[in-house]
Structure formats: structure tokens, C-alpha cells
Design an enzyme around this catalytic site. Structure first.
Site, PDB file in Angstrom:
ATOM      1  CG  ASP A 199      21.133  41.177  50.069  1.00 31.52           C
ATOM      2  OD1 ASP A 199      20.339  41.059  49.112  1.00 31.52           O
ATOM      3  OD2 ASP A 199      21.041  42.067  50.939  1.00 31.52           O
ATOM      4  CD  GLU A 264      21.076  42.198  45.211  1.00 31.74           C
ATOM      5  OE1 GLU A 264      19.909  42.435  44.841  1.00 31.74           O
ATOM      6  OE2 GLU A 264      21.421  42.232  46.404  1.00 31.74           O
TER       7      GLU A 264
END
Length: 543
Positions: A199, A264
Site C-alpha cells: 500500500d 501501489e
């Protein structure tokens, strides 16, 4: 071991919304285990699990309070182990979210760090003194609105939070933090996990001098819905120190053959550039995705420019393209203006995804052609939506539960009250209805995923684009022996294209397409895939 991830297909499961097994209205690990056969039947290679670790759920699990415990909302570590075992038995790899740019403010690390300025974890987070007038140390803003700095009375300092105030940022300039995060990752890899989706992978490091960000010039003085979008985030993220940290992560993964990483990248200005940087060579991340294909743009020039830019200059990195995920409006809604039939758009989207060079990320419900759910304000759970309503309705519309059986309450997701409502448009696209319809989106997904496995050029082969006017996107994929010529009409009106050097038969996954000699007619959102001898295919379209 083969690089299964290169050109692989990853199916994202949002655990809260996949299947509830105990009636509390929230999906769980037992529910995912019950539905593994559905995922395996699609023909994907891997499952990505959104956050499962212990959390107060202020940001739906992206605020972790214990990195090595499953949140009781989802089950137990034993449930996790069983999921891994059953997924592997079905031939599925499993990766999970690793949210380590920040923690929950309830994490023991933060509680200790916040206690004083001289404890063992005092500098595990990003602390800074106030300016002489009491204001924050710089102008950095939070993604969720307001300053990225929050005052803490015990330390009499500000701490950095790129997201919610209850999500303080870890200080990756501290080697002890890096070591602790590596041990967290090792814990899950030792349990048989096949890797991580990382993330906010470009948020780990901040500018050590805490210099203020400049304004974003492209706004031309116009305010944005979210003031975060009015800055160029030159100093608050995407720092050069990140490269060495990512090498440490890759070195860890190299100790576990067959594992992978997907980063990401959240950076509107440099997303593609950072994707290339973070995956170049063999000592950084395996794959990255950015938000380039997760927005409203739907044109031949857009898709071509991003793919060509990524692979330009002999780049050695690897992308994982995706059109939808848990953070954005579903593409079936975003791209509706370019279609007349949702069924046609659904087929075109997956065909485009699976023929571009790179790996593919699919989000649960894509196989059903699910649109964005229309969520009322009183139904919201997403803090972003609550803050910026109604211009930005947040992310709940793409996170509503999977519809399994149309004739059951809440489409079979739960026998309790679901945490988000199951809307009628989703019920009409339930899995059971599509299983019974051989012409459904679900069956097409299975067909094209199975077909793709028989064409190695689509996994790792080269890509080359033909010069065509809008709205036609055309390119070849080749493994050096035989080409596949891929032609897409990215519009709601029929187009006629001239092709040459191709074999006189369309691949069976083609849709809304007819070939007569050298004339290829593509209906609305029509597309054709045609075999051709290596280097002999051609496509010409002048609008």
C-alpha cells in the site's frame, strides 16, 4: 522457479464485501474459503487480499494496530492458514495487503513513541516542533483533508499523518523501523503467503528537511474538491531514499522463491515514472501499478501513450495494469459515456486488459460487470466520502458486497445486515443468474482467461502499436514466431478498419466484429483479435 507473476492475473478480494459466514454483516476469511471455487473457476493466477490485520477500522483496515494478528472481524490466524492451504490446493497463489507507511494511532509502537521524546521508539514516527507561532512545521496536506500534521499534547510536538489523524506515518529514515517492518513481512511469508501488495509504496519516506511543497501549477489558480490536489507533493512523498528500502524488501522476498510484490504508486504527476523506477532491474519490486488507467480517460491515445512510455528506452520494469479496485469508481460506470451496452463494454475492458503487455489486476465483481453502487449519504462509511460529499462521494460505491444469489436476502452475501447495502443493479447481475446464462459477462471472463493461457505472447511477448486515428486502438503482441493483431473500437459507434497480412479468421474471443477480406467492421465497443505471421499484420484507420 518460473516468474508466474510476469503476465499473471491477480484477483483482488475485498474481504469485508466478499462473503459473510457468520451473519454479522461483514465478510470474513471463512466466507472467502467458501467461495474459493468461484475464484479458481475464473482461471486467474493469484488472489490479493485487502487488509485483514488487527485494526480499529477507522479506514477499513488500512489503519493497523497489530501487524501479526488477524482482526477478529475476519477470523483467526488458523482461518488464514486454512485459506492459504485451500487456495494452493486449487492452484491459486495468495498475496495480501501490507500497509506499513503508517499505522493506527492505537498501535503499541505509536503509543510508546508518543509517551515522551526519549523512549526507545521516540523517533519511530515523524515528529516535529511547531513553528514559533504554533503552526505546523510546513504546508503538507492530508489525503483526507486538512493539514498532514496533528498536535500531540504529551510530546508537545506535531506528528505527520498523510491520511487520517489516527494514521500516523512511520519514520523510515530510522533503520530500526525498517528492520521491524521486514520482520512483519517475514512473519507472513513464513506462514506460506506468496507475497504482498504494498500500500502507498511511494509514501514511505518524507523529505528529512521538512521543506514545504510548491503549488501545482496545472490548476491555474482553480481550487480542487480536495485541497491535497492543489499541491505538487515534491517533498512529502516519492523521495529518492525509497529505492534502497525497496531493495531490502526484494532481498527478503528473494529468500522465498516464487513470491512477488505489487506496489501501489499514488502520484498523479509522476506515477508512471515511479512505476518504472521501482520495478527496474531485478533488485527492486516485481510489479507496480499507478492510477493512470483507474480514471475517466478512455481513448486510444491515452492507453497507447502510457504503455509505450512504460516500455520506452529499453525499460526492464514490469507493470500490473488495472481498471478498477477498492479506491476508485468502477470502470463500468466511469466509461459508460463511451458505450451503448454494458455487456459490450464489459467484454471490451477485459479483452483490452488481457492483451496489453504487463500483468493484470482484476477487482471482485468485474467478472459480473458490476457498476458503481449509488450510495446515499446516510449509508456512507468511508471517511473520505463523509469529508468531501457530494463532489467526492468516497469509495463505498465500489466496495458494496458481492451479489451471489438473486433470490436471497442481500443477494446471499449475509443473513444479517450488510455493512454496506446491496443495491438492485448488483442483484440483477448476481453470480447465479450469470451462471445460468451462457452469454453472460461471467462466462466471457472464463472464456477469455482460458484462451489467453494458450497464447504465451500475451503474457510476456512484445507489444507494438499501429498508427490509427481515434477511437481505434490497434497493436500486435508477438513471441517472435506468430503475432496476434488486436484492434479495439473505443466508442459507441461502429467503425470500419482496413487490415492486412492477417489470417482470415477471428480469434473466438473477438466481439462485435466481422471480417470480410481486408475490411474489419467493429460495432460499438467491438474488438477483434486476429492471428498473423510474425511481422506481417497491418491495421489502418483514418477517422
Amino acid at each position: 522457479m518460473t516468474e508466474w507473476w510476469r503476465g499473471g492475473v491477480i484477483y483482488q478480494v475485498y474481504p469485508r464485501s466478499f462473503q459473510d459466514s457468520n451473519g454479522d454483516g461483514v465478510g470474513d476469511l471463512a466466507g472467502i474459503i467458501d467461495r474459493l471455487d468461484h475464484i479458481a473457476s475464473l482461471g486467474v493466477d493469484c488472489i490479493w487480499l485487502s487488509p485483514l490485520t488487527q485494526s480499529p477500522q477507522a479506514d477499513m483496515g488500512y489503519d493497523v494496530s497489530d501487524y501479526v494478528q488477524v482482526d477478529p472481524l475476519f477470523g483467526t490466524l488458523q482461518d488464514f492458514d486454512l485459506l492459504i492451504e485451500k487456495a494452493h490446493a486449487l492452484g491459486l497463489k495468495v498475496i495480501m495487503d501490507q500497509v506499513v507507511s503508517h499505522t493506527s494511532s492505537l498501535h503499541p509502537w505509536f503509543l510508546e513513541s508518543a509517551f515522551s521524546r526519549d523512549n526507545a521508539k521516540a523517533d519511530w514516527y515523524v515528529w516535529a516542533d511547531a513553528n514559533p507561532d504554533g503552526t505546523p512545521p510546513n504546508n503538507w496536506l492530508s489525503v483526507f483533508g486538512g493539514s498532514a500534521w496533528e498536535w500531540h499534547t504529551a510530546r508537545k510536538q506535531y506528528y505527520l499523518h498523510n491520511f487520517l489523524t489516527s494514521q500516523p506515518d512511520l519514520n523510515f529514515h530510522n533503520p530500526a523501523v525498517q528492520d521491524a517492518v521486514i520482520e512483519v513481512m517475514r512473519f507472513w511469508l513464513d506462514r506460506g503467503l506468496d507475497g504482498f501488495r504494498l500500500d502507498t509504496v511511494n509514501y514511505y519516506f518524507h523529505d528529512a528537511k521538512l521543506r514545504s511543497n510548491p503549488p501545482l501549477a496545472e490548476l491555474n489558480g482553480k481550487p480542487a474538491t480536495n485541497p491535497y490536489d492543489m499541491q505538487s507533493h515534491k517533498f512529502s512523498k516519492s523521495q529518492p531514499e525509497n529505492m534502497d528500502w525497496l531493495r531490502k524488501v526484494r532481498a527478503l522476498l528473494n529468500d522465498y522463491p516464487g513470491t512477488t510484490t505489487v506496489g501501489e504508486v499514488g502520484d498523479d504527476e509522476r506515477g508512471l515514472e515511479l512505476m518504472k523506477q521501482y520495478t527496474s532491474g531485478s533488485d527492486l519490486l516485481h510489479m507496480c501499478y499507478s492510477f493512470d488507467f483507474l480514471g475517466p480517460k478512455f481513448s486510444a491515445a491515452h492507453f497507447r501513450s502510457k504503455v509505450e512510455a512504460f516500455f520506452a528506452d529499453g525499460a526492464t520494469g514490469w507493470p500490473c495494469w488495472s481498471f478498477s479496485n477498492h479506491d476508485v469508481i468502477r470502470h463500468m460506470t466511469r466509461w459508460t459515456p463511451f458505450s451503448v451496452s454494458s455487456a459490450d463494454l464489459s467484454r471490451q475492458a477485459i479483452a483490452l486488459m488481457l492483451t496489453l503487455k504487463g500483468s493484470a489486476g482484476l477487482y471482485q465483481g468485474e467478472e459480473l460487470g458490476l457498476p458503481e453502487a449509488d450510495i446515499l449519504f446516510e449509508e456512507l462509511t468511508d471517511p473520505r466520502g463523509k469529508r468531501f460529499w457530494p463532489e467526492d462521494k468516497g469509495r463505498d460505491g465500489c466496495r458494496t458486497p458481492m451479489p451471489w444469489q438473486h433470490n436471497l436476502a442481500h443477494a446471499g452475501f449475509t443473513h444479517g445486515k450488510p455493512w454496506l447495502p446491496v443495491k438492485h443493479a448488483a442483484v440483477a447481475l448476481s453470480v447465479d443468474l450469470q451462471e445460468a446464462d451462457p452469454n453472460s459477462s461471467l462466462h466471457y471472463y472464463r472464456q477469455i482467461l482460458a484462451w489467453r493461457k494458450n497464447h504465451p505472447a500475451l503474457k510476456t511477448g512484445d507489444i507494438a502499436f499501429f498508427d490509427c486515428d481515434e477511437p481505434v486502438l490497434a497493436y500486435t503482441r508477438t513471441d517472435g514466431n506468430k503475432d496476434l493483431v488486436c484492434v479495439f473500437n473505443l466508442s459507441a459507434e461502429a467503425r470500419t478498419v482496413t487490415v492486412g497480412g492477417v489470417e482470415p479468421a477471428l480469434e473466438p474471443v473477438s466481439h462485435n466484429a466481422e471480417l470480410s477480406g481486408t475490411t474489419l467492421t467493429l460495432g460499438p465497443n467491438g474488438f477483434a483479435i486476429l492471428p498473423a505471421p510474425a511481422g506481417e499484420g497491418s491495421v489502418r484507420y483514418q477517422g
